[in-house]
Write an enzyme that holds these catalytic residues in place. Structure first.
Site, PDB file in Angstrom:
ATOM      1  N   ARG B 135       1.999   8.748   7.566  1.00 61.11           N
ATOM      2  CA  ARG B 135       1.035   9.141   6.556  1.00 61.11           C
ATOM      3  C   ARG B 135       0.589  10.625   6.932  1.00 61.11           C
ATOM      4  NH1 ARG B 135      -1.726   4.649   2.856  1.00 61.11           N
ATOM      5  NH2 ARG B 135       0.422   3.951   2.266  1.00 61.11           N
ATOM      6  N   GLN B 140       4.364  12.769   2.028  1.00 56.62           N
ATOM      7  CA  GLN B 140       3.563  12.298   0.834  1.00 56.62           C
ATOM      8  C   GLN B 140       4.554  11.976  -0.373  1.00 56.62           C
ATOM      9  OE1 GLN B 140      -0.029  14.457  -0.306  1.00 56.62           O
ATOM     10  NE2 GLN B 140      -1.232  13.578   1.401  1.00 56.62           N
ATOM     11  N   ASP B 143       6.539   8.927  -0.191  1.00 56.08           N
ATOM     12  CA  ASP B 143       5.767   7.949   0.173  1.00 56.08           C
ATOM     13  C   ASP B 143       5.868   6.713  -0.796  1.00 56.08           C
ATOM     14  OD1 ASP B 143       3.892   5.817   1.026  1.00 56.08           O
ATOM     15  OD2 ASP B 143       2.283   7.188   1.219  1.00 56.08           O
ATOM     16  N   SER B 146       2.808   4.334  -1.631  1.00 58.52           N
ATOM     17  CA  SER B 146       1.742   4.889  -2.437  1.00 58.52           C
ATOM     18  C   SER B 146       2.382   4.844  -4.014  1.00 58.52           C
ATOM     19  CB  SER B 146       1.531   6.423  -2.200  1.00 58.52           C
ATOM     20  OG  SER B 146       0.766   6.556  -1.103  1.00 58.52           O
ATOM     21  N   TYR B 242     -25.153  -8.463  21.989  1.00 58.96           N
ATOM     22  CA  TYR B 242     -25.179  -7.704  20.997  1.00 58.96           C
ATOM     23  C   TYR B 242     -23.799  -7.499  19.971  1.00 58.96           C
ATOM     24  CZ  TYR B 242     -25.829  -3.857  18.134  1.00 58.96           C
ATOM     25  OH  TYR B 242     -26.038  -2.961  16.887  1.00 58.96           O
TER      26      TYR B 242
END
Lengths: 391, 391
Positions: B135, B140, B143, B146, B242
């Site tokens: 990524r 891009q 991709d 995406s 915790y």
């Protein structure tokens, strides 16, 4: 409650047409009627297909009745989505449950299926067909055709978008810019305008055509392009038989323009209906041949024969990769909102019909005079009488 | 053409997974490759389901090959939508057609179905899995996850809107004001953000949730409301252990918040996928029970088990009137745009892979190093090797 309050019982039977999911009264409007002093009785399961359980009606103050015959005999006024010709296969079963003096308010297909009214007249039923409401301001909030056209126009676009192998909006992505879909709407009435609005919302490039140039402004205000025809009236003027030639020229030009716009479109939605008549063919088989594979036609006039020559009501036809969709009873696919609007329409009609706790057939009121089909054993609606040759 | 031009042949076979409608190369990108000096061969009918006829490829300068075996043997580089584990039932038939030195680029399901790679390694194939693209900015435009998520997010909303018995937008009509649909999107990655954008376009009231508070701004910029959890950290602080307590408290609060928002929603769209793993269950059967009849869930994680406990991949389940839709291979329902984006992704990847007319496996380039699965008889991808216990 005052003496002015009606003490009438309204009954809502379960709809019996196959695939009909709407109900004539939703719980919220049932409750409003009860507050006005009505008794409301609902047949078991009447609202189920629209998403309303019996319990919702009980909570609203209505009574659930499991016996349909009992429901009809208990009720002064029967509220239905479909009666008479709007439910041709099954309405005669309801005739057996009806008796003189009962009032029925519903969609009736008054102009296309008027024969069905003879049975209602014979029974002495007072029948109102909501399709015949006059298009006047006072009747707007009762106008079931507008309500249902709103639903149909919206859903037609969703059906088209779901069937299209492309997305509607322009998308600028890392993998390049995707072109928006081109949507062409034929007919800019209520359904057409809602289709324009919905397709624009989804990001399509929308154009529309309507015979009435007056709607141009409405189309444009929704972001659509109004397709205009360039009519070469000069040529026509030189010929004899002006009017007739002009007519032929007009239709030829219209077909040419349509062919061109349709061939460039990804989606065509047709909405041209003529009340009580077969729909006009606006998209010919030849025009479909000019479309690209993967494109989609949604024909909202499918129940009246369709605006596309290849449409089959209730089916999706594939013609060389072009899908032609005829979405039968489309408003039943959004039954919750459709019932909500229908409820509002029919109760507003009811409010206008009832005065001082009784049904008041005021023939001076065009809302009543236009929609009243049968009364005291007679078919009284003038247009229906004319179609039936009773004048 | 200069000597710098590749003289490689790229082959595009017809996809063989049942229901797969996409094609790895559309005619426009085929043409672009041909201009760069590639030979492009396409198996007969490869583009048909996406709306691209053989003729369109021929017009683009590609060669149509009717024999699949011939196509594979003619090609240096094979471009597919699905190979190896992304086409588990049928990939082995392609193995018989592949030989040493062939390059295959495709979706491969590298982390979920790594066993499939043994056959490719044995054949000496150089295989790239596009799911493993890093990524980074430079990748891009390659991709595919995406691109496909964009399609999936858009279509999920259409599927939901089509199934819902109500309309999405608020409508102010003569029959009253109809409330807009409430849409809740779980997961605000590419698919989730596209779903938010599409539901907003259609007029819904949209809220979204994501584990990562950083996406709040993106959700809000699309007009969505970001649902935040009020964590009562004060109480947790008083307890021992915790971190662990905080974890349990967090998940309990998350479930409570989810239950509440889901119960108020008309539509829930889930998009939470973990690469190579079973999807997390975020919508339990109990949460579905809290939803109103007529509401709709669209589960985009259905192929990896689903984010809803009741999801069945490829089916619509009715649970007390709530529809749970698992839209199998959803991108194949918009095959034209999906193929257009995929084409762009895969050719950009190809351009990065080929230098001076030859495939150049530059392991210094993380785009190549991350996606390279098999080479010279070995499975080389580190994550895949780890899953297969080959370290």
């Amino acid at each position: 409650m005052s003496d002015m309050t009606p003490s009438l019982t309204t009954g809502v039977p379960r709809e019996t047409l196959d695939g009909e999911s709407r109900v004539a009264l939703v719980p919220a409007t049932a409750q409003a009627l009860i507050k006005q002093g009505y008794q409301v009785q609902i047949e078991t399961g009447a609202g189920l297909a629209a998403g309303y359980l019996d319990e919702a009606y009980t909570n609203a103050g209505a009574t659930i009745v499991s016996n349909r015959s009992e429901l009809f005999s208990n009720s002064d006024i029967i509220l239905q989505v479909r009666a008479a010709g709007a439910n041709s296969d099954n309405y005669s079963q309801d005739l057996d449950l009806l008796s003189s003096g009962k009032v029925v308010i519903a969609h009736c297909e008054p102009l296309a299926e008027p024969e069905a009214f003879r049975g209602y007249a014979d029974k002495g039923v007072t029948l109102f067909a909501l399709e015949l409401l006059p298009r006047i301001t006072r009747a707007q909030s009762m106008d079931v055709l507008s309500s249902m056209a709103t639903i149909a126009g919206y859903k037609a676009v969703l059906i088209a978008a779901n069937a299209l192998p492309r997305m509607f909006p322009m998308m600028m992505t890392a993998a390049g810019t995707l072109k928006p879909a081109k949507v062409f709407i034929i007919g800019a009435g209520v359904a057409g305008l809602q289709a324009i609005a919905t397709a624009k919302r989804l990001g399509a490039v929308v154009s529309a055509y309507d015979l009435r140039p007056a709607v141009k402004e409405q189309v444009e205000s929704l972001g659509g392009k109004f397709v205009e025809m360039e009519l070469d009236t000069g040529t026509s003027e030189q010929k004899g038989g002006y009017a007739k030639e002009m007519g032929e020229e007009f239709y030829r030009k219209q077909r040419e323009m349509m062919s061109k716009v349709i061939a460039e479109s990804d989606v065509v939605i047709t909405t041209a209906a003529v009340p009580g008549k077969k729909s006009p063919i606006l998209v010919t088989a030849e025009m479909v041949q000019g479309m690209k594979p993967g494109t989609v036609i949604v024909d909202l006039a499918c129940e009246k024969g369709g605006n596309c020559e290849l449409t089959v009501n209730g089916q999706t036809i594939d013609s060389n990769g072009v899908k032609i969709i005829g979405p039968k009873n489309i408003t039943s696919t959004i039954p919750d909102h459709a019932s909500e609007m229908y409820s509002k329409n029919i109760t507003t009609f009811l409010k206008n019909l009832v005065a001082d706790g009784a049904v008041n057939i005021n023939m001076e009121d065009e809302i009543i005079a236009d929609t009243l089909i049968t009364r005291e054993g007679e078919i009284v609606q003038p247009r229906v009488r004319e179609i039936l040759g009773m004048t």
